[in-house]
Every structure is written in C-alpha cells, then in structure tokens.
Write a protein that holds these residues in place. Structure first.
Motif, PDB file in Angstrom:
ATOM      1  N   ALA A 148      52.024  38.692 -37.013  1.00  0.00           N
ATOM      2  CA  ALA A 148      51.963  39.724 -38.056  1.00  0.00           C
ATOM      3  C   ALA A 148      51.191  39.242 -39.280  1.00  0.00           C
ATOM      4  O   ALA A 148      50.583  40.043 -39.996  1.00  0.00           O
ATOM      5  N   GLN A 149      51.189  37.928 -39.491  1.00  0.00           N
ATOM      6  CA  GLN A 149      50.498  37.350 -40.648  1.00  0.00           C
ATOM      7  C   GLN A 149      49.030  37.034 -40.360  1.00  0.00           C
ATOM      8  O   GLN A 149      48.270  36.725 -41.281  1.00  0.00           O
ATOM      9  N   LEU A 150      48.636  37.093 -39.081  1.00  0.00           N
ATOM     10  CA  LEU A 150      47.297  36.655 -38.684  1.00  0.00           C
ATOM     11  C   LEU A 150      46.416  37.797 -38.183  1.00  0.00           C
ATOM     12  O   LEU A 150      45.477  37.567 -37.424  1.00  0.00           O
ATOM     13  N   GLN A 151      46.689  39.006 -38.611  1.00  0.00           N
ATOM     14  CA  GLN A 151      45.963  40.152 -38.057  1.00  0.00           C
ATOM     15  C   GLN A 151      44.507  40.212 -38.507  1.00  0.00           C
ATOM     16  O   GLN A 151      43.725  40.981 -37.945  1.00  0.00           O
ATOM     17  N   ASP A 152      44.139  39.419 -39.499  1.00  0.00           N
ATOM     18  CA  ASP A 152      42.738  39.339 -39.918  1.00  0.00           C
ATOM     19  C   ASP A 152      42.001  38.186 -39.245  1.00  0.00           C
ATOM     20  O   ASP A 152      40.837  37.932 -39.556  1.00  0.00           O
ATOM     21  N   CYS A 153      42.678  37.502 -38.324  1.00  0.00           N
ATOM     22  CA  CYS A 153      42.073  36.365 -37.611  1.00  0.00           C
ATOM     23  C   CYS A 153      41.944  36.682 -36.127  1.00  0.00           C
ATOM     24  O   CYS A 153      42.557  37.621 -35.611  1.00  0.00           O
ATOM     25  N   PHE A 154      41.146  35.877 -35.429  1.00  0.00           N
ATOM     26  CA  PHE A 154      41.048  35.939 -33.972  1.00  0.00           C
ATOM     27  C   PHE A 154      41.998  34.890 -33.399  1.00  0.00           C
ATOM     28  O   PHE A 154      41.964  33.738 -33.821  1.00  0.00           O
ATOM     29  N   VAL A 155      42.823  35.302 -32.443  1.00  0.00           N
ATOM     30  CA  VAL A 155      43.936  34.450 -31.998  1.00  0.00           C
ATOM     31  C   VAL A 155      43.814  34.092 -30.527  1.00  0.00           C
ATOM     32  O   VAL A 155      43.495  34.942 -29.683  1.00  0.00           O
ATOM     33  N   ILE A 156      44.091  32.830 -30.223  1.00  0.00           N
ATOM     34  CA  ILE A 156      44.271  32.360 -28.846  1.00  0.00           C
ATOM     35  C   ILE A 156      45.676  31.775 -28.739  1.00  0.00           C
ATOM     36  O   ILE A 156      46.109  31.021 -29.612  1.00  0.00           O
ATOM     37  N   ILE A 157      46.391  32.148 -27.691  1.00  0.00           N
ATOM     38  CA  ILE A 157      47.717  31.614 -27.413  1.00  0.00           C
ATOM     39  C   ILE A 157      47.580  30.513 -26.365  1.00  0.00           C
ATOM     40  O   ILE A 157      46.815  30.645 -25.400  1.00  0.00           O
ATOM     41  N   ALA A 158      48.321  29.424 -26.534  1.00  0.00           N
ATOM     42  CA  ALA A 158      48.324  28.344 -25.541  1.00  0.00           C
ATOM     43  C   ALA A 158      49.755  28.019 -25.152  1.00  0.00           C
ATOM     44  O   ALA A 158      50.628  27.864 -26.013  1.00  0.00           O
ATOM     45  N   CYS A 159      50.020  27.955 -23.846  1.00  0.00           N
ATOM     46  CA  CYS A 159      51.316  27.493 -23.342  1.00  0.00           C
ATOM     47  C   CYS A 159      51.065  26.713 -22.054  1.00  0.00           C
ATOM     48  O   CYS A 159      49.930  26.637 -21.576  1.00  0.00           O
ATOM     49  N   HIS A 160      52.109  26.133 -21.486  1.00  0.00           N
ATOM     50  CA  HIS A 160      51.912  25.338 -20.274  1.00  0.00           C
ATOM     51  C   HIS A 160      52.020  26.175 -18.998  1.00  0.00           C
ATOM     52  O   HIS A 160      51.137  26.138 -18.139  1.00  0.00           O
ATOM     53  N   HIS A 161      53.093  26.943 -18.873  1.00  0.00           N
ATOM     54  CA  HIS A 161      53.379  27.635 -17.618  1.00  0.00           C
ATOM     55  C   HIS A 161      52.557  28.910 -17.455  1.00  0.00           C
ATOM     56  O   HIS A 161      52.233  29.578 -18.434  1.00  0.00           O
ATOM     57  N   ASN A 162      52.288  29.249 -16.202  1.00  0.00           N
ATOM     58  CA  ASN A 162      51.501  30.438 -15.893  1.00  0.00           C
ATOM     59  C   ASN A 162      52.343  31.708 -15.989  1.00  0.00           C
ATOM     60  O   ASN A 162      53.360  31.844 -15.314  1.00  0.00           O
ATOM     61  N   PRO A 163      51.936  32.681 -16.808  1.00  0.00           N
ATOM     62  CA  PRO A 163      52.666  33.943 -16.897  1.00  0.00           C
ATOM     63  C   PRO A 163      52.459  34.839 -15.668  1.00  0.00           C
ATOM     64  O   PRO A 163      53.292  35.706 -15.393  1.00  0.00           O
ATOM     65  N   PHE A 164      51.356  34.637 -14.944  1.00  0.00           N
ATOM     66  CA  PHE A 164      51.061  35.454 -13.769  1.00  0.00           C
ATOM     67  C   PHE A 164      51.201  34.622 -12.494  1.00  0.00           C
ATOM     68  O   PHE A 164      50.948  33.411 -12.498  1.00  0.00           O
ATOM     69  N   GLU A 165      51.566  35.275 -11.405  1.00  0.00           N
ATOM     70  CA  GLU A 165      51.673  34.581 -10.123  1.00  0.00           C
ATOM     71  C   GLU A 165      50.290  34.151  -9.639  1.00  0.00           C
ATOM     72  O   GLU A 165      49.285  34.808  -9.902  1.00  0.00           O
ATOM     73  N   MET A 166      50.280  33.039  -8.915  1.00  0.00           N
ATOM     74  CA  MET A 166      49.037  32.483  -8.393  1.00  0.00           C
ATOM     75  C   MET A 166      48.842  32.826  -6.913  1.00  0.00           C
ATOM     76  O   MET A 166      47.910  32.341  -6.281  1.00  0.00           O
ATOM     77  N   ARG A 167      49.757  33.602  -6.365  1.00  0.00           N
ATOM     78  CA  ARG A 167      49.750  33.954  -4.935  1.00  0.00           C
ATOM     79  C   ARG A 167      49.862  32.709  -4.048  1.00  0.00           C
ATOM     80  O   ARG A 167      49.279  32.623  -2.979  1.00  0.00           O
ATOM     81  N   SER A 168      50.623  31.745  -4.558  1.00  0.00           N
ATOM     82  CA  SER A 168      51.020  30.559  -3.806  1.00  0.00           C
ATOM     83  C   SER A 168      52.545  30.490  -3.880  1.00  0.00           C
ATOM     84  O   SER A 168      53.094  30.260  -4.965  1.00  0.00           O
TER      85      SER A 168
END
Length: 271
Positions: A148-168
């Motif tokens: 909410a404080q960064l709406q004038d910036c371009f944002v990239i989120i970084a995490c470790h685990h995959n949010p989507f399935e890899m079909r494995s």
C-alpha cells in the motif's frame, strides 16, 4: 551536471539484478553433496556473473543457501559475497536453519530492497522442520501494508517456494501451501511486475493476474522437469538476469554454465 540532476538521472536509469538460488552449500568448502561440490558450482556461477554482468546492481538469493545449515556455512557465504563486491540479499529455503539464517530484517517484516524506482520485497516461505512452504499470516499482513505504501514504485516479490505446480508429482507436494492467500494480497495492486522463486531447481514460467511467476535454475543440481518420480536433470547450473527498465518493464534471461561437466550420483533416491 549538477548534483540534483545527477541524482535524478541515477534514479531513472535502467537496472540489472541477478537471481541465484539453491546453492546448498556445505559446512566445509571441499565437502560433496549428491556427487558434486556445491561450493565449486556456486563459485563457477559467480565467476560467470562477473564476466557477463560486471556492473550488476544487486544479487538476490532465493533460498536453500545451505545444505549443511550451520553458522560456519552462512559465515563463509557472507564473507564470500562481501568480497564479491556487489550488494547482495537472501531469503531462506526449506533446507536452511531459521535459527542461524542471516535475515535482513526481524521476522515477520519482509525486507524491502530499493533500486531506483524498483522495489524487491523478500518473503520468507520456509517453515522449520517442513519441506513445503507457507508464508505466515503476520508476514502477509506486513506485505499488504508495504504494498500500500509502494504504489508509486515498480515491485518484484521474491520467495523460495513455488506458488504454482510444476506438473511433477513428487515436487508439487512441496509447493507453497497458502499460495491463494498470497495471491489475494497481491491481487489489488497493479504495480507488481513479477514474482521470482527458487526451490524447483529448474526454469519455469507461469502467469496470473498479469504477473509472471518465474523460477530459476539452481547453482547446485537440477531437477528433471515433468518427472512424476524424483529425478535429476543432466544439465548445467545457472542463474537469471533481470533487466529492470525505468519504464516499469523488464526483460529476463537465464544463463547456464558452458563447458560444464555434470557429475551427479544418480543412485540418490530422494532429496
């Protein structure tokens, strides 16, 4: 050019960041893991980065920094990266020890990296004693406030685990378990340009709500894509470059080491 104009030019110029992931470093630099030396792989990748991108703005490590997750492992990594001479940031993975991990900010507040008009938000998806991932509720609340404080910036989120399935099948059981909760936090914001993650030891691309969800090869061993059973891939380690433009667009490319001999103990049946 006066100081004010110089500062404005610096703020609006394009930027380059590098994502590395899944180094799986041991407590001793000579120690092997599944038939390879993770330290040698990691240093070979870093040497390639130095050659390809001598003016990189920052390096972001998206987790599983250590396989032997002891203080000496993390200390050696930190000392190496300081000598490398580029701003560097990191988040834990499921193999990391959260007691020893060198967090940039106290939990549960995510760390925020400022690079010109861009912001990179580092989330912790690791849960002690578990292979799969979860972003704790307190961290999601903090993330919502930060966005909410960064709406004038371009944002990239970084995490470790995959949010989507890899079909494995074997790998998908270890994904981010509350990915829907994360997406609910992200959905109202139009300035999120990408989510980058590790964990899956392979390159992948998914898109949701106009946001690319991107994984990157490990500096350690690679996992075979679309494999229902645990399997290594006989392919070289790599890293990802993200070219962040002042316009809010970005370009990205994966580099793999050339002329790199892959020597993996194929008898390993789990990871």
């Amino acid at each position: 050019m006066n100081a004010e104009k110089l500062q404005l030019t610096e703020f609006h110029k394009d930027r380059v960041i590098i994502q590395i992931t899944d180094t799986h470093l041991m407590d001793r630099p000579e120690a092997e893991f599944v038939g390879i030396n993770p330290e040698e792989n990691f240093h070979a990748v870093m040497d390639d980065i130095k050659q390809q991108y001598p003016h990189v703005d920052a390096i972001v490590h998206t987790g599983d920094l250590a396989q032997a997750a002891f203080p000496e492992t993390y200390d050696r990594y930190i000392n190496y990266m300081k000598e490398f001479g580029v701003d560097f940031y990191h988040i834990p993975g499921n193999h990391d020890n959260l007691r020893f991990f060198p967090f940039h900010t106290p939990e549960p507040r995510p760390a925020v990296i400022s690079i010109g008009q861009w912001r990179i938000i580092l989330l912790n998806s690791a849960v002690s004693g578990q292979t799969d991932g979860r972003i704790q509720n307190e961290q999601l609340l903090e993330l919502k406030k930060i966005l909410a404080q960064l709406q004038d910036c371009f944002v990239i989120i970084a995490c470790h685990h995959n949010p989507f399935e890899m079909r494995s099948k074997w790998l998908d059981q270890h994904k981010l378990k509350n990915a829907d909760e994360l997406k609910a936090v992200l959905e109202p914001f139009q300035n999120i340009k990408a989510l980058i993650h590790g964990h899956v030891h392979q390159e992948s691309f998914n898109e949701w709500n106009g946001i690319p969800f991107i994984s990157t090869p490990a500096t350690c061993v690679q996992f075979k894509p679309l494999s229902q059973e645990f399997a290594f891939d006989q392919i070289a380690p790599g890293y990802r470059c993200l070219h962040l433009k002042a316009s809010g667009e970005f370009e990205t490319v994966v580099h793999r080491l050339k002329n790199f001999k892959v020597t993996i103990n194929e008898e390993i049946s789990g990871y």
